[in-house]
Design an enzyme around this catalytic site. Structure first.
Site, mmCIF file in Angstrom:
data_model
loop_
_atom_site.group_PDB
_atom_site.id
_atom_site.type_symbol
_atom_site.label_atom_id
_atom_site.label_comp_id
_atom_site.label_asym_id
_atom_site.label_seq_id
_atom_site.Cartn_x
_atom_site.Cartn_y
_atom_site.Cartn_z
ATOM 1 N N GLU B 49 0.861 -1.178 0.000
ATOM 2 C CA GLU B 49 0.000 0.000 0.000
ATOM 3 C C GLU B 49 0.894 1.223 0.000
ATOM 4 O O GLU B 49 1.874 1.279 0.738
ATOM 5 C CB GLU B 49 -0.868 0.031 1.270
ATOM 6 C CG GLU B 49 -2.038 -0.935 1.248
ATOM 7 C CD GLU B 49 -2.837 -0.878 2.551
ATOM 8 O OE1 GLU B 49 -3.563 -1.846 2.824
ATOM 9 O OE2 GLU B 49 -2.708 0.119 3.300
ATOM 10 N N ASP B 60 -5.866 9.492 10.554
ATOM 11 C CA ASP B 60 -4.524 8.984 10.774
ATOM 12 C C ASP B 60 -3.932 9.460 12.091
ATOM 13 O O ASP B 60 -4.095 10.608 12.482
ATOM 14 C CB ASP B 60 -3.602 9.412 9.623
ATOM 15 C CG ASP B 60 -3.837 8.557 8.390
ATOM 16 O OD1 ASP B 60 -3.816 7.330 8.529
ATOM 17 O OD2 ASP B 60 -4.074 9.127 7.317
#
Lengths: 409, 266
Positions: B49, B60
């Site tokens: 990824e 995040d």
């Protein structure tokens, strides 16, 4: 063509995807927040139809917040400036000193109904945080406030107030260290704690339900104003001009909401930033493109790539790159007109109003007063301008002193 | 034809092991180094990824934020991200690569234009953090048309009913978020509980490749290795941050860390 429908509450004029005008707002959120947002959406739609809940809300608006807030004519300012009659809705007289108390109180009432014991919120100018900490204390909820490190420094009085109310203040040190980062960090916290914690977004921004709850809460301002206008003039004056500052847009939405179906004219004033700076916080009046910020599609200060832009304003409360989807909708349907004034003009308006009148607006509504001062001389004596004086200057004492060398209130 | 993502899972199943999926940020700490990192770790990882950084990442945690800000500070643009993918795919055409990021960058780039560039550079799949189901239906269909995998996310808060619909609309891979957290949080749920939820999703359609992410490090990876795949991200970003602080080469450091992760799940 994008159109506002008559007879339907403005906050409900979205499609199935929660987009206003088919393109503003929505829920651009991580999967984890889908359910808590769904739950909150269902709960709120139930509560707003529940007579007991409305009674409770009205009780606290009256006895805790202090409703109605005064509506006064600014005789001296009107004389000084010339032209239209200038009035103020002195929302800063509400408990705590600003309109943010409405949203904070409603969120605490909802958190109680949801059985949550913790509440978190973001703040820029510190008003949203101060009010949430106040209301949380009143309703016995544990409170955490996310605030940019830069704002903590420049809005000290409100930080002190939050601490006194027993809230935990989390300084946010990422990015520009202002409101935009505080909102992000608060959302991150909620992603991790949504099972036990209620989140209050401090303005009419964020995923749709937060836009709705906030506008529904601040609408108290326009409900009161309609009654007060009728008392003063016998009816709502024709083409009355309602001028309000816009950062996230919560006070303006509350100031205008009940007037949407009338012929009242809306003027939103964004933060133009320092005179020669290109860093403004004016996505509506400065030609920003639509983008996604904090879960909603809106006009937003950003670069070509879609990175959110930096903003700068003397007023922490307006220092935000985005704007409520509701205001985007009002702009594109041409229901409201948006302009911007710079830091210097806002300071000047603060000085003039504080000197001439018994009120002293904070730097946010000073932007609206600056627009009124520019606008009034172009109008007739029969025209009526109302400015929403939605915050008190006390929190800006340090900034004003350092810029003007003195502080008057 | 089977997608490269499907083939990667098939291979892992043949070897009777979980797929190791890594997450690093494009441009961290430089454009060149992020390419070198991909090359190095692709020896051990099954699927890569690659994050395209955004400066307002609402889901995040600190580690990935730090990597993203570092990459942006170095001037990374979407154009560079595609360039990195292309150069990587020139060397390793069969290694599946998934781009991961936030929707605004795609929105500004134009959905069709973005997918065209994905196709041109060799992107195999997309994870868009803030485009949940059903909002992602239209875009996911567009991806499918281009034979790009749109990877749906499921979290512990996802209801069973919703889960079924998401699984039904998913492509070759589904991502299960292990706990209520941003990326990089400490694993606060027991592996047993995570696997219980994992099995609930598998029961809906056992053919779908289901991976687990969030909170996975060298310390926790072994306990979850019965899953089809495991994603390690924040730990890798942290490794880059730490090696920079110590003046070490992030490429060799990451190579070693991913090698060790792989050994933990064999």
């Amino acid at each position: 063509m994008m159109q506002i429908k008559k007879g339907i509450p403005f906050i409900d004029q979205h499609n199935k995807e929660y987009l206003y005008g088919g393109k503003f707002g929505g829920n651009f959120i991580p999967e984890t927040l889908k359910k808590p947002i769904d739950d909150l959406t269902k709960l709120f739609s139930k509560l707003r139809k529940n007579k007991n809940f409305l009674k409770e809300r009205d009780y606290y608006f009256k006895n805790y917040i202090g409703s109605p807030t005064p509506f006064i004519k600014l005789e001296n300012l009107t004389k000084h400036v010339g032209g239209a009659q200038i009035y103020a809705k002195v929302v800063s007289e509400a408990n705590g000193g600003a309109h943010k108390i409405y949203n904070a109180t409603v969120h605490c009432l909802i958190a109680k109904k949801a059985g949550k014991k913790f509440i978190v919120g973001d703040t820029g100018a510190g008003y949203a945080g101060k009010m949430l900490s106040m209301a949380a204390k009143k309703f016995n909820l544990k409170c955490k406030i996310f605030m940019g490190a830069k704002d903590i420094k420049r809005q000290r009085p409100n930080v002190e107030a939050m601490k006194k109310n027993g809230a935990v203040i989390v300084p946010v040190k990422t990015g520009s260290q202002t409101l935009v980062d505080a909102v992000s960090e608060c959302m991150r916290y909620w992603v991790s704690n949504c099972d036990t914690t209620h989140m209050c977004v401090g303005s009419t921004v964020g995923p749709n339900i937060f836009v709705k709850i906030c506008a529904w809460s601040t609408s108290q301002i326009s409900r009161e104003l309609i009654v007060q206008l009728k008392e003063e003039f016998g009816k709502i004056p024709k083409k009355i001009k309602l001028i309000n500052c816009v950062g996230g847009g919560s006070s303006a939405m509350g100031f205008w909401n009940e007037f949407i179906d009338t012929d009242a004219e809306f003027y939103g004033v964004e933060a133009g930033g320092p005179k020669k700076s290109k860093l403004h916080a004016a996505p509506l009046s400065n030609g920003s493109k639509i983008g996604i910020l904090h879960g909603a599609a809106q006009y937003v200060v950003q670069d070509k790539e879609g990175q959110i832009g930096s903003t700068e304003s003397i007023s922490a409360g307006l220092d935000y790159p985005g704007i409520s989807p509701l205001h985007c909708f009002l702009k594109d349907t041409k229901r409201a007109i948006y302009t911007s004034v710079n830091d210097e003009e806002a300071l000047n308006a603060y000085r003039l109003v504080s000197k001439l009148e018994n009120i002293s607006p904070s730097l946010e509504p000073s932007h609206a007063f600056a627009e009124a001062i520019k606008f009034a001389p172009k109008l007739k004596r029969s025209d009526v301008i109302v400015v929403n004086s939605c915050g008190d200057s006390l929190k800006d004492k340090d900034i004003i002193k350092s810029r003007l060398g003195y502080y008057i209130r | 034809m089977k997608s490269k993502i499907s083939l990667a899972f098939k291979n892992c199943k043949k070897e009777n092991r979980t797929a190791l999926i890594t997450y690093t940020v494009a441009g961290d700490n430089t454009k060149n180094n992020s390419l070198k990192i991909l090359k190095a770790i692709s020896k051990h990882a099954d699927i890569l990824e690659l994050g395209f950084p955004h400066n307002t990442p609402i889901a995040d945690g600190g580690q990935i934020q730090e990597s993203s800000y570092r990459a942006l500070k170095n001037g990374i643009k979407l154009e560079d991200v595609f360039q990195i993918v292309k150069r990587f795919k020139n060397i390793q055409p069969n290694k599946p690569l998934i781009l991961m990021g936030y929707f605004n960058l795609i929105y500004q780039h134009g959905e069709d234009n973005f997918l065209k560039n994905c196709k041109k550079s060799g992107v195999d799949g997309l994870i868009i953090v803030d485009l949940p189901w059903p909002e992602n239906k239209k875009f996911a269909r567009k991806c499918k048309k281009k034979s790009i995998n749109f990877i749906q996310l499921i979290s512990p808060t996802t209801s069973h009913n919703r889960m079924k619909k998401i699984v039904r609309d998913s492509h070759d891979m589904i991502y299960y978020i292990s706990m209520l957290s941003t990326t990089g949080g400490k694993l606060k749920v027991s592996p047993r509980k995570i696997l219980k939820n994992y099995n609930k999703i598998k029961k809906i359609n056992s053919k779908k490749n289901l991976v687990i992410g969030f909170g996975i490090t060298n310390k926790t990876i072994n306990s979850l290795k019965s899953a089809n795949g495991l994603v390690v991200g924040s730990m890798l970003c942290k490794t880059i941050s730490n090696s920079l602080k110590k003046g070490q080469n992030p490429v060799t450091k990451l190579d070693k860390v991913v090698y060790n992760l792989k050994n933990k799940i064999l």
